[in-house]
Motif scaffolding. Structure first.
Motif, PDB file in Angstrom:
ATOM      1  N   ARG A  93      51.424  42.174  37.148  1.00 30.34           N
ATOM      2  CA  ARG A  93      52.838  42.497  36.944  1.00 30.34           C
ATOM      3  C   ARG A  93      53.430  43.235  38.139  1.00 30.34           C
ATOM      4  O   ARG A  93      54.643  43.221  38.334  1.00 30.34           O
ATOM      5  CB  ARG A  93      53.012  43.342  35.682  1.00 30.34           C
ATOM      6  CG  ARG A  93      52.950  42.553  34.396  1.00 30.34           C
ATOM      7  CD  ARG A  93      53.153  43.479  33.204  1.00 30.34           C
ATOM      8  NE  ARG A  93      52.150  43.243  32.187  1.00 30.34           N
ATOM      9  CZ  ARG A  93      51.727  44.147  31.324  1.00 30.34           C
ATOM     10  NH1 ARG A  93      52.201  45.388  31.367  1.00 30.34           N
ATOM     11  NH2 ARG A  93      50.825  43.849  30.415  1.00 30.34           N
ATOM     12  N   SER A  94      52.578  43.901  38.918  1.00 31.10           N
ATOM     13  CA  SER A  94      53.069  44.611  40.105  1.00 31.10           C
ATOM     14  C   SER A  94      52.983  43.745  41.358  1.00 31.10           C
ATOM     15  O   SER A  94      53.142  44.244  42.473  1.00 31.10           O
ATOM     16  CB  SER A  94      52.295  45.919  40.306  1.00 31.10           C
ATOM     17  OG  SER A  94      50.924  45.662  40.570  1.00 31.10           O
ATOM     18  N   GLY A  95      52.714  42.445  41.171  1.00 27.31           N
ATOM     19  CA  GLY A  95      52.732  41.513  42.284  1.00 27.31           C
ATOM     20  C   GLY A  95      51.399  41.249  42.944  1.00 27.31           C
ATOM     21  O   GLY A  95      51.347  40.564  43.973  1.00 27.31           O
ATOM     22  N   LEU A  96      50.325  41.735  42.374  1.00 24.44           N
ATOM     23  CA  LEU A  96      48.995  41.531  42.950  1.00 24.44           C
ATOM     24  C   LEU A  96      48.367  40.236  42.434  1.00 24.44           C
ATOM     25  O   LEU A  96      48.653  39.793  41.312  1.00 24.44           O
ATOM     26  CB  LEU A  96      48.090  42.716  42.608  1.00 24.44           C
ATOM     27  CG  LEU A  96      48.483  44.041  43.266  1.00 24.44           C
ATOM     28  CD1 LEU A  96      47.859  45.217  42.525  1.00 24.44           C
ATOM     29  CD2 LEU A  96      48.069  44.069  44.742  1.00 24.44           C
ATOM     30  N   THR A  97      47.529  39.648  43.250  1.00 26.17           N
ATOM     31  CA  THR A  97      46.776  38.455  42.860  1.00 26.17           C
ATOM     32  C   THR A  97      45.396  38.888  42.390  1.00 26.17           C
ATOM     33  O   THR A  97      44.680  39.592  43.113  1.00 26.17           O
ATOM     34  CB  THR A  97      46.634  37.488  44.042  1.00 26.17           C
ATOM     35  OG1 THR A  97      47.937  37.100  44.489  1.00 26.17           O
ATOM     36  CG2 THR A  97      45.856  36.242  43.637  1.00 26.17           C
ATOM     37  N   VAL A  98      45.040  38.494  41.177  1.00 28.42           N
ATOM     38  CA  VAL A  98      43.781  38.947  40.579  1.00 28.42           C
ATOM     39  C   VAL A  98      43.061  37.760  39.951  1.00 28.42           C
ATOM     40  O   VAL A  98      43.677  36.953  39.249  1.00 28.42           O
ATOM     41  CB  VAL A  98      44.020  40.022  39.499  1.00 28.42           C
ATOM     42  CG1 VAL A  98      42.685  40.566  38.999  1.00 28.42           C
ATOM     43  CG2 VAL A  98      44.891  41.149  40.025  1.00 28.42           C
ATOM     44  N   GLU A  99      41.763  37.671  40.193  1.00 32.97           N
ATOM     45  CA  GLU A  99      40.907  36.684  39.555  1.00 32.97           C
ATOM     46  C   GLU A  99      39.988  37.404  38.576  1.00 32.97           C
ATOM     47  O   GLU A  99      39.407  38.440  38.920  1.00 32.97           O
ATOM     48  CB  GLU A  99      40.110  35.917  40.611  1.00 32.97           C
ATOM     49  CG  GLU A  99      41.037  35.137  41.542  1.00 32.97           C
ATOM     50  CD  GLU A  99      40.312  34.397  42.658  1.00 32.97           C
ATOM     51  OE1 GLU A  99      39.055  34.365  42.653  1.00 32.97           O
ATOM     52  OE2 GLU A  99      41.002  33.840  43.541  1.00 32.97           O
ATOM     53  N   VAL A 100      39.881  36.879  37.353  1.00 29.38           N
ATOM     54  CA  VAL A 100      39.132  37.552  36.292  1.00 29.38           C
ATOM     55  C   VAL A 100      37.674  37.100  36.317  1.00 29.38           C
ATOM     56  O   VAL A 100      37.363  35.931  36.068  1.00 29.38           O
ATOM     57  CB  VAL A 100      39.770  37.286  34.919  1.00 29.38           C
ATOM     58  CG1 VAL A 100      38.912  37.901  33.799  1.00 29.38           C
ATOM     59  CG2 VAL A 100      41.184  37.848  34.867  1.00 29.38           C
ATOM     60  N   ALA A 101      36.805  38.033  36.649  1.00 31.29           N
ATOM     61  CA  ALA A 101      35.357  37.781  36.696  1.00 31.29           C
ATOM     62  C   ALA A 101      34.668  39.089  37.006  1.00 31.29           C
ATOM     63  O   ALA A 101      35.278  40.015  37.547  1.00 31.29           O
ATOM     64  CB  ALA A 101      35.011  36.752  37.786  1.00 31.29           C
ATOM     65  N   THR A 102      33.389  39.176  36.665  1.00 34.33           N
ATOM     66  CA  THR A 102      32.584  40.253  37.235  1.00 34.33           C
ATOM     67  C   THR A 102      32.346  39.912  38.700  1.00 34.33           C
ATOM     68  O   THR A 102      32.329  38.734  39.085  1.00 34.33           O
ATOM     69  CB  THR A 102      31.239  40.399  36.518  1.00 34.33           C
ATOM     70  OG1 THR A 102      30.474  39.194  36.708  1.00 34.33           O
ATOM     71  CG2 THR A 102      31.429  40.656  35.022  1.00 34.33           C
ATOM     72  N   PHE A 103      32.157  40.919  39.523  1.00 32.03           N
ATOM     73  CA  PHE A 103      31.970  40.657  40.946  1.00 32.03           C
ATOM     74  C   PHE A 103      30.693  39.863  41.185  1.00 32.03           C
ATOM     75  O   PHE A 103      30.656  38.959  42.025  1.00 32.03           O
ATOM     76  CB  PHE A 103      31.932  41.982  41.713  1.00 32.03           C
ATOM     77  CG  PHE A 103      31.873  41.810  43.210  1.00 32.03           C
ATOM     78  CD1 PHE A 103      32.742  40.965  43.879  1.00 32.03           C
ATOM     79  CD2 PHE A 103      30.939  42.527  43.964  1.00 32.03           C
ATOM     80  CE1 PHE A 103      32.690  40.815  45.268  1.00 32.03           C
ATOM     81  CE2 PHE A 103      30.891  42.397  45.347  1.00 32.03           C
ATOM     82  CZ  PHE A 103      31.764  41.535  45.998  1.00 32.03           C
ATOM     83  N   GLU A 104      29.644  40.184  40.423  1.00 30.22           N
ATOM     84  CA  GLU A 104      28.379  39.488  40.607  1.00 30.22           C
ATOM     85  C   GLU A 104      28.517  37.981  40.351  1.00 30.22           C
ATOM     86  O   GLU A 104      27.864  37.168  41.011  1.00 30.22           O
ATOM     87  CB  GLU A 104      27.303  40.066  39.683  1.00 30.22           C
ATOM     88  CG  GLU A 104      26.966  41.527  39.936  1.00 30.22           C
ATOM     89  CD  GLU A 104      27.769  42.487  39.063  1.00 30.22           C
ATOM     90  OE1 GLU A 104      27.231  43.551  38.730  1.00 30.22           O
ATOM     91  OE2 GLU A 104      28.934  42.151  38.721  1.00 30.22           O
ATOM     92  N   ALA A 105      29.364  37.594  39.381  1.00 29.07           N
ATOM     93  CA  ALA A 105      29.515  36.183  39.010  1.00 29.07           C
ATOM     94  C   ALA A 105      30.684  35.499  39.712  1.00 29.07           C
ATOM     95  O   ALA A 105      30.817  34.277  39.652  1.00 29.07           O
ATOM     96  CB  ALA A 105      29.710  36.073  37.489  1.00 29.07           C
ATOM     97  N   TRP A 106      31.527  36.251  40.384  1.00 29.30           N
ATOM     98  CA  TRP A 106      32.738  35.713  41.011  1.00 29.30           C
ATOM     99  C   TRP A 106      32.396  34.731  42.125  1.00 29.30           C
ATOM    100  O   TRP A 106      31.467  34.944  42.893  1.00 29.30           O
ATOM    101  CB  TRP A 106      33.558  36.874  41.561  1.00 29.30           C
ATOM    102  CG  TRP A 106      34.750  36.493  42.381  1.00 29.30           C
ATOM    103  CD1 TRP A 106      35.902  35.908  41.954  1.00 29.30           C
ATOM    104  CD2 TRP A 106      34.905  36.694  43.796  1.00 29.30           C
ATOM    105  NE1 TRP A 106      36.766  35.729  43.000  1.00 29.30           N
ATOM    106  CE2 TRP A 106      36.180  36.204  44.140  1.00 29.30           C
ATOM    107  CE3 TRP A 106      34.093  37.244  44.791  1.00 29.30           C
ATOM    108  CZ2 TRP A 106      36.668  36.248  45.455  1.00 29.30           C
ATOM    109  CZ3 TRP A 106      34.564  37.289  46.088  1.00 29.30           C
ATOM    110  CH2 TRP A 106      35.837  36.794  46.410  1.00 29.30           C
ATOM    111  N   ASP A 107      33.167  33.641  42.215  1.00 24.61           N
ATOM    112  CA  ASP A 107      32.969  32.618  43.241  1.00 24.61           C
ATOM    113  C   ASP A 107      33.983  32.821  44.360  1.00 24.61           C
ATOM    114  O   ASP A 107      35.186  32.594  44.169  1.00 24.61           O
ATOM    115  CB  ASP A 107      33.149  31.227  42.641  1.00 24.61           C
ATOM    116  CG  ASP A 107      32.935  30.115  43.660  1.00 24.61           C
ATOM    117  OD1 ASP A 107      32.531  30.413  44.807  1.00 24.61           O
ATOM    118  OD2 ASP A 107      33.189  28.943  43.306  1.00 24.61           O
TER     119      ASP A 107
END
Length: 275
Positions: A93-107
Motif C-alpha cells: 500500500r505504500s508503493g513497495l514491491t513485495v513477493e510472498v515467501a520465506t527467504f529460504e524458499a524464495w526464487d
C-alpha cells in the motif's frame, strides 16, 4: 563457492527460525505494527548504502516496509520478500514491491542485488541457508546487513513493568535481569548470524556496526506499540488488556512518559566473489 555445508547439526526446536507461530504472530495487527514500531537510525541506512556498490536492495522479511521506505527515500530500488501476506499487503500500500515467501524458499529467478538487508527479521531465517541465499543473489562487493534494535528500559521503568508482567502473566519471558543486560542477551543472535555467514564462505569476515540513540514515548505511544511485542502477540485478549492497563498506570505514575535507550546493531559482510 558459497554453499550449504554438507553436514549440519540438527537445529534445536528452540531456534528462533523454527518458531513459525511466533514469527507469524506479528501480522495479526500489521497497521499497528507499522505505525508504532521504531524506525532505524539514518546513520545505519547511510552506512549500508555507502558500503554497497549500487542502489538495488533486497529486503528480507520486509514486514510492513519500515526499513524499506527509509532506503527508498534516499534513492534505492527495493524489492521485499515477506512470508506473511498480511504484512506484505501493508507494505504494498505504500508503493513497495513485495513477493510472498520465506527467504529460504524464495526464487530469485536470476535477479541480483547490491545489498541484502533484514531489519528485525534475520533471526526468523535459518542463519546458514539465509547466508547462502544472500551470497547467491549479491553482486560482487554487495553488502549483507542484518540489523535490529536492542532496547534498554530505564531501571525504574523496567521494575514497574516487570511487576505488572509478574502479576498478570507470571510465565512471560519478560525478565528484568535480561532487560538490564539487553545487549549481552541479544549478542547470541548476532553471533549466530555471523557464524552463518562464515559457514557458507564467499563473504568478508562479518563485522558489527553499532548505533546508539534514544526515543521519548508518551504513555499512549508505548501502549500502542506493546501489543506488537513478541511476548504479547499471542496473549489472550483479557490478559493483554490487563497488562496494558497495568503498564498504563505505571507510566502515569512516572509523569506520563519516559525515554527509551536504543542500540541498533548490524551484522554485516561484503560478498567477495561469484565463484
Amino acid at each position: 563457492m558459497p554453499t550449504l555445508p554438507q553436514k549440519q547439526s540438527r537445529p534445536s526446536d528452540h531456534e528462533p527460525h523454527q518458531a513459525r507461530q511466533m514469527a507469524e504472530s506479528f501480522g495479526s495487527d500489521p497497521e499497528r505494527y507499522d505505525r508504532s514500531r521504531p524506525r532505524y537510525p539514518d546513520a545505519l541506512v547511510e552506512a549500508i548504502i555507502a558500503a554497497s556498490p549500487g542502489p538495488d536492495v533486497l529486503d528480507v522479511g520486509i514486514g510492513t516496509g519500515i526499513a524499506a521506505r527509509q532506503f527508498q527515500a534516499v534513492g534505492c530500488r527495493v524489492l521485499g520478500v515477506e512470508p506473511d501476506a498480511r504484512m506484505a499487503d501493508v507494505a504494498r500500500r505504500s508503493g513497495l514491491t513485495v513477493e510472498v515467501a520465506t527467504f529460504e524458499a524464495w526464487d530469485p529467478a536470476g535477479r541480483t542485488f547490491d545489498a541484502v538487508i533484514a531489519g528485525q527479521a534475520w533471526h526468523w531465517v535459518d542463519p546458514v541457508a539465509g547466508a547462502a541465499k544472500a551470497a547467491q543473489v549479491l553482486r560482487p562487493g554487495g553488502r549483507l546487513a542484518a540489523f535490529g534494535h536492542v532496547f534498554q528500559l530505564p531501571s525504574d521503568v523496567a521494575e514497574a513493568f516487570a511487576a505488572v508482567y509478574q502479576r498478570v502473566v507470571p510465565d512471560s519471558p519478560f525478565n528484568l535481569q535480561q532487560r538490564r543486560q539487553a545487549l549481552d542477551s541479544y549478542q547470541v543472535l548476532f553471533t549466530k548470524a555471523a557464524d552463518g555467514i562464515r559457514a557458507v564462505g564467499g563473504f568478508t569476515d562479518p563485522e558489527q556496526w553499532r548505533f546508539d540513540w534514544e526515543q521519548s514515548y508518551t504513555g499512549d505511544a508505548w501502549l500502542d506499540q506493546m501489543p506488537t511485542h513478541g511476548t504479547l502477540t499471542q496473549l489472550p485478549a483479557d490478559k493483554l488488556a490487563e497488562v496494558l492497563a497495568g503498564v498504563g498506570v505505571a507510566i502515569d505514575a512516572m509523569g506520563g512518559g519516559f525515554t527509551m535507550l536504543y542500540t541498533t546493531v548490524a551484522v554485516t559482510a561484503a560478498r567477495t566473489s561469484t565463484a
